[in-house]
Enzyme design. Structure first.
Site, PDB file in Angstrom:
ATOM      1  CB  ALA A 185      -4.971   5.912  -2.317  1.00  0.00           C
ATOM      2  CE  LYS A 225      -4.136   1.965   0.409  1.00  0.00           C
ATOM      3  NZ  LYS A 225      -5.269   1.726  -0.508  1.00  0.00           N
TER       4      LYS A 225
END
Length: 254
Positions: free
Chosen positions: A116, A37
């Protein structure tokens, strides 16, 4: 396919749950998996982020384990560049993300890089995006899309933006297939691949993220096509739930 970049057509389309399903299907095939991430926003320092949720869902009993790496975390639920600027913390750049993914790829069969929001959300003041990460890595991109009305345009825009940058879209996965699909959702089973210019590679049922991890891991291969280590069949799914046939009820998570 040592590195796969996962993006959404926007927020709240099921990107994290789809990433978890891809991880679970790979684990079921005996592959080692890492999830990266680049920037987690809107989560407190002591709270689990998206990568941890992927590991939780995919790594249920008997499902193996997922390596989790998070490069940056910002407290406000904003685009990473904006969240970094407002917090006074250093942003993450596409080069940093690509370097981290390559290091993980040395020791893992599959590295999932989960973005994101949408594809062109900015990471830093220089305008770096997830598309830049995919280009640097030469990695394919999996697009997670919504099921219903409005999804065709944003899915087409996402795949077009990838191709303009010389990046191949691997395909599209519907992130939340409803129990009672309406006419738009049923028509989109045929229209999404045409709009995207890429195959439909799965449909994750609505509510899948609430499943027990062991159940999630057992069911995940049934939601994804063989290209993603699953056994889902787009033609069979379309014949069952498409607009040309009586309305279906969708795959059950119960």
């Amino acid at each position: 396919m040592p590195v796969l970049v996962v993006t959404g057509t926007g927020t709240e389309v099921g990107k994290t749950v789809v990433t978890a399903a891809v991880a679970a299907a790979a684990l079921a095939r005996g592959r080692t998996v890492a999830v990266l991430k680049p920037a987690q926003t809107g989560v407190a320092p002591d709270e689990p982020g998206d990568a941890a949720e992927v590991a939780r869902l995919a790594g249920g009993p008997g499902g193996g384990s997922v390596t989790v790496v998070e490069l940056a975390r910002f407290p406000e639920p904003l685009a990473p560049a904006t969240a970094a600027r407002r917090s006074g913390l250093a942003p993450v750049s596409p080069d940093e993300v690509a370097d981290a993914a390559l290091k993980l790829a040395v020791e893992h069969d599959l590295v999932l890089v989960e973005g994101a929001g949408g594809l062109l959300v900015r990471f830093d003041a220089a305008g770096g995006t997830l598309a830049d990460v995919a280009r640097l890595l030469g990695a394919p991109v999996l697009v997670v899309a919504a099921a219903g009305l409005g999804t065709l345009n944003v899915t087409a825009l996402t795949t077009e933006a990838l191709r303009v940058r010389g990046v191949d879209p691997l395909g599209v996965v519907i992130g939340s297939w409803p129990d009672g699909p309406d006419l738009a959702a049923r028509c989109n089973l045929a229209d999404l691949p045409e709009s995207a210019g890429a195959p439909l590679l799965g449909a994750v049922p609505a509510g899948a993220g609430a499943l027990d991890p062991a159940d999630f891991g057992a069911r995940a291969p049934g939601w994804l096509a063989p290209e993603l280590d699953g056994r889902w069949d787009a033609a069979a799914f379309g014949a069952r739930f498409g607009a040309g046939l009586p309305r279906g009820t969708g795959p059950s998570v119960r």
